[in-house]
Design an enzyme around this catalytic site. Sequence first.
Site, short mmCIF file in Angstrom:
data_model
loop_
_atom_site.label_atom_id
_atom_site.label_comp_id
_atom_site.label_asym_id
_atom_site.label_seq_id
_atom_site.Cartn_x
_atom_site.Cartn_y
_atom_site.Cartn_z
N ALA A 80 0.83 -1.20 0.00
CA ALA A 80 0.00 0.00 0.00
C ALA A 80 0.87 1.26 0.00
O ALA A 80 1.95 1.28 0.59
CB ALA A 80 -0.92 0.00 1.22
N GLY A 131 1.24 -5.99 0.84
CA GLY A 131 0.16 -6.37 -0.06
C GLY A 131 0.64 -6.93 -1.39
O GLY A 131 -0.03 -7.74 -2.02
N GLU A 134 0.98 -10.44 -0.76
CA GLU A 134 -0.36 -11.03 -0.67
C GLU A 134 -0.95 -11.27 -2.06
O GLU A 134 -1.62 -12.29 -2.29
CB GLU A 134 -1.28 -10.12 0.15
CG GLU A 134 -0.92 -10.05 1.63
CD GLU A 134 -2.03 -9.48 2.49
OE1 GLU A 134 -2.92 -10.24 2.91
OE2 GLU A 134 -2.01 -8.25 2.71
N GLU A 154 3.93 -6.19 7.76
CA GLU A 154 2.85 -5.40 8.34
C GLU A 154 3.00 -5.17 9.84
O GLU A 154 2.72 -4.08 10.36
CB GLU A 154 1.50 -6.05 8.02
CG GLU A 154 0.97 -5.79 6.62
CD GLU A 154 1.55 -6.73 5.57
OE1 GLU A 154 1.05 -6.73 4.44
OE2 GLU A 154 2.51 -7.47 5.88
#
Length: 287
Positions: A80, A131, A134, A154
């Site tokens: 992000a 992310g 992910e 994170e």
Amino acid sequence: MGKADRKNPELCPPTHSDEIKVSFPREHVMLLTFNRPKALNAMTASMVSDIKNVLDWFEKEPYLWVVVLTGEGRIFCAGADLVDWKRREEAGATKDDQSVVADNPHGFGSISRRCSTKPIIAAVNGGAYGGGTEIILNCDLVIASDDATFALPEVKVGVVAIQGGIPRLARIAGHQLASEMLLTGRNVSAKDAATRFGFVNKLVARSQVLSTALAWAAEITANSPDAVQSTKRALLLSNQHGSVEDMVLTHVWSKESTRAFKSSNIKEGLAAFSERRKPRWVNPTKL
């Protein structure tokens, strides 16, 4: 397949910003490139919206059978864009973060929890973080540069890899190895991602990442698209059902399975095998 079917039709993806690039480098293949190289392809809200619109269109386009994801510049995706996130929060443009996760069925970047029955290949240049990792964990095949690094950091900034990364990594790597990445937030080398953690299929030189991913995409499109998409549905169901019998029975009556059994491609595949020739596949019918 008739002559008209073999030609690349006029493909018109949705209008999008220059934060992503969309192209069609091979027959039946879409290449989606994250295009914020100066920001290490970190995701903004507008970028996510663009990706969602393009992938939703891709899902419905019969001519397109495989998508390859890559990042412009020296890294696949850094997760992000925290600067953009902070700016939107200060402007009051964000809603409760838990609602953002719960209300977005496709996950981070509109990819990390997307349940597509079309194969998704990640061409990872340089690595991915947060992310970005992910996203990779939800891809079917991952080609990475041998100098790549991966991380789910994170916890280091007080957030959680909640967009699908935790359960997927636990299934792929097992509890202890998943814990090693998730609880420490440490970086993982490309070699370890492939051999210890098991979420990278192949390591190649950086210059060969995209060409290798496209070659694998071409290998997939040489197969029946009906059979491939039915198989992908079975893989998705395997993650949802603990019982083999439940998974098989759910899959056999799925729309993708029904189409595979009844399509002209199954007849063509059997005919081509008996006649010792290459099959001539047609685009799947819309479900």
